[in-house]
Design a protein around this motif. Structure first.
Motif, short mmCIF file in Angstrom:
data_model
loop_
_atom_site.label_atom_id
_atom_site.label_comp_id
_atom_site.label_asym_id
_atom_site.label_seq_id
_atom_site.Cartn_x
_atom_site.Cartn_y
_atom_site.Cartn_z
N SER A 216 -7.22 0.19 0.41
CA SER A 216 -6.00 0.14 -0.58
C SER A 216 -5.29 -1.47 -0.63
CB SER A 216 -4.91 0.82 -0.29
OG SER A 216 -5.42 2.35 -0.17
N ARG B 222 -9.82 5.02 0.46
CA ARG B 222 -9.66 6.05 1.42
C ARG B 222 -8.97 5.63 2.69
NH1 ARG B 222 -12.87 9.29 4.78
NH2 ARG B 222 -13.89 7.77 5.63
N GLU B 223 -9.04 4.43 2.96
CA GLU B 223 -8.20 3.75 4.11
C GLU B 223 -7.50 2.80 3.60
OE1 GLU B 223 -8.66 4.79 7.22
OE2 GLU B 223 -10.46 6.23 6.86
N PRO C 289 0.98 -1.07 0.08
CA PRO C 289 -0.15 -0.03 0.04
C PRO C 289 0.90 1.29 -0.01
CG PRO C 289 0.16 -1.12 2.13
CD PRO C 289 0.99 -1.69 1.24
N ALA C 290 0.62 2.07 -0.92
CA ALA C 290 1.53 3.22 -1.06
C ALA C 290 0.58 4.58 -1.50
CB ALA C 290 2.49 3.12 -2.22
N ALA C 291 -0.60 4.25 -1.14
CA ALA C 291 -1.60 5.43 -1.53
C ALA C 291 -2.12 6.29 -0.47
CB ALA C 291 -2.85 4.54 -1.90
N GLY C 292 -1.36 6.47 0.62
CA GLY C 292 -1.67 7.48 1.65
C GLY C 292 -1.20 8.72 1.54
N GLN C 293 -1.52 9.72 2.26
CA GLN C 293 -1.39 10.95 1.99
C GLN C 293 -0.14 11.49 2.83
OE1 GLN C 293 -5.40 12.66 2.79
NE2 GLN C 293 -5.63 13.25 0.63
N GLY C 294 0.21 10.84 3.84
CA GLY C 294 1.35 11.04 4.49
C GLY C 294 1.03 12.47 5.68
N LYS C 295 -0.15 12.57 5.97
CA LYS C 295 -0.72 13.81 6.81
C LYS C 295 0.39 14.04 8.01
CE LYS C 295 -5.49 13.71 5.49
NZ LYS C 295 -6.58 13.02 5.65
N ARG C 296 0.65 12.94 8.65
CA ARG C 296 1.61 13.14 9.79
C ARG C 296 2.86 13.71 9.52
NH1 ARG C 296 0.21 7.53 12.56
NH2 ARG C 296 -0.15 7.13 10.44
N LYS D 250 8.46 2.58 10.47
CA LYS D 250 7.61 3.17 9.51
C LYS D 250 7.71 4.46 9.43
CE LYS D 250 3.04 3.14 10.26
NZ LYS D 250 2.66 4.48 10.03
N LYS E 153 3.98 11.31 1.40
CA LYS E 153 5.57 11.16 2.06
C LYS E 153 6.40 10.20 1.30
CE LYS E 153 3.83 7.70 5.36
NZ LYS E 153 3.62 7.37 6.62
N ASP F 217 4.08 -2.08 4.22
CA ASP F 217 3.75 -0.96 4.16
C ASP F 217 5.01 -0.29 3.11
OD1 ASP F 217 1.74 -0.47 5.82
OD2 ASP F 217 3.12 -0.44 7.77
N1 CTP Z 1 -1.64 3.82 2.60
C1 CTP Z 1 -2.56 3.23 1.51
N2 CTP Z 1 -3.97 4.10 1.43
C2 CTP Z 1 -4.29 4.67 2.47
C3 CTP Z 1 -3.60 5.03 3.54
C4 CTP Z 1 -2.30 4.60 3.60
O1 CTP Z 1 -1.93 2.79 0.71
N3 CTP Z 1 -5.43 5.15 2.17
C5 CTP Z 1 -0.27 3.23 2.86
C6 CTP Z 1 0.65 4.47 3.08
O2 CTP Z 1 1.00 4.88 1.75
C7 CTP Z 1 1.78 3.58 3.69
C8 CTP Z 1 0.87 2.59 4.58
O3 CTP Z 1 -0.32 2.52 3.98
O4 CTP Z 1 2.65 3.18 2.91
C9 CTP Z 1 0.97 2.66 6.14
O5 CTP Z 1 0.07 3.95 6.34
P1 CTP Z 1 0.41 5.38 7.06
O6 CTP Z 1 1.91 5.26 7.45
O7 CTP Z 1 -0.47 5.68 8.04
O8 CTP Z 1 0.86 6.34 5.88
P2 CTP Z 1 -0.02 7.53 5.28
O9 CTP Z 1 -1.75 6.94 5.70
O10 CTP Z 1 0.29 8.23 4.10
O11 CTP Z 1 0.20 8.66 6.61
P3 CTP Z 1 -0.86 9.62 7.40
O12 CTP Z 1 -1.74 8.45 8.25
O13 CTP Z 1 0.01 10.32 8.46
O14 CTP Z 1 -1.65 10.39 6.71
#
Ligand code: CTP
Ligand code: MG
Length: 227
Positions: free
Chosen positions: A86, A81-82, A8-15, A207, A22, A103
């Motif tokens: 993904s 979305r979560e 899974p690489a579809a996060g937003q990297g908010k933190r 992570k 990110k 991850d």
């Molecule tokens: N991920 C994903 N789809 C999402 C949320 C997360 O594929 N909807 C992936 C992220 O890209 C990451 C992995 O799941 O490789 C672990 O998530 P996390 O470390 O929480 O990354 P993010 O969700 O991008 O960061 P944040 O929660 O801070 O926004």
């Protein structure tokens, strides 16, 4: 022992607080996601990588695959979305008997751990990477301590998490039907009453989540360059 990996690489990297995903930030001269992909690119037992991505990252990622010779990405799927969505989308493309979920944000996974996880999942169905907890953990309610949990039974759970494909697909399908969200992949398998084996991994399989983690990452790369 051969396997496929879902990343899974579809996060937003908010933190992380950057202005974009990110995983596209550079550490040691390469985007984080490339470091992670390279581990599997180099592992002869990895038959293919299934990546969940955001449509808006696609163009940049494809050009990075070319630049860094990443050839094992057999499918890219739309992220949800979560994280759970993904991963679910990506699992639908998997076809190997053993599948790992890892991850994109954990570039320091060691090949020896991957090998142990794959072997253990093949023997018993499910295996997850973890390390013993170092801190004392207490249950706190409204600012006061409720109780202290015996530390010897506490483990910090990481990825990769390795599964027999039929088992993890069933777990994800059931979770979707029941509207269940788990905090990791194995928790969905636990709900079906299956046993999960724990494989001791390394404390540096972190992570990358917040800005401080980029400093730790530089330090881990430096340590590995020395040894
Ligand atoms: N991920 C994903 N789809 C999402 C949320 C997360 O594929 N909807 C992936 C992220 O890209 C990451 C992995 O799941 O490789 C672990 O998530 P996390 O470390 O929480 O990354 P993010 O969700 O991008 O960061 P944040 O929660 O801070 O926004
Ligand atoms: Mg997240």
């Amino acid at each position: 022992m051969e396997y496929e990996v879902v990343i899974p690489a579809a996060g937003q990297g908010k933190r992380m607080g950057a202005d974009r995903n990110k995983l596209l930030l550079e550490v040691e001269g390469k985007p984080i996601i490339i470091h992670t992909l390279e581990v599997f690119e180099k592992d002869v037992n990895c038959l293919g990588i299934i990546l969940a991505i955001h449509a808006s990252d696609r163009e940049e990622l494809v050009s990075l695959f070319n630049q860094f010779n990443i050839c094992k990405v057999i499918h890219t799927v739309e992220g949800g979305r979560e994280r759970q969505q993904s991963v679910h989308n990506a699992l639908k493309k998997a076809s190997c008997d053993i599948v790992l979920v890892h991850d994109g944000a954990r570039p320091f996974i060691q090949p020896s751990t991957i090998q142990k996880l794959v072997q253990t999942a093949n023997d018993s169905g499910a295996a997850i990477a973890a390390v013993p907890v170092k801190d004392t953990i207490k249950v706190v309610r409204k600012g006061t301590v409720d109780k202290t949990i015996e530390r010897s039974s506490l483990w910090s759970i990481q990825t990769p998490q390795a599964f027999r494909l039929s088992m993890i697909i069933k777990a994800y399908d059931e979770a979707e039907l029941d509207g269940v969200m788990g905090t990791d992949d194995a928790s969905l398998v636990e709900k079906m009453g299956e046993k999960i084996q724990v494989v001791e991994a390394d404390y540096d399989n972190i992570k990358l989540t917040t800005k401080e983690d980029l400093i730790f990452a530089e330090a881990i790369f430096k340590k590995r360059r020395r040894s």
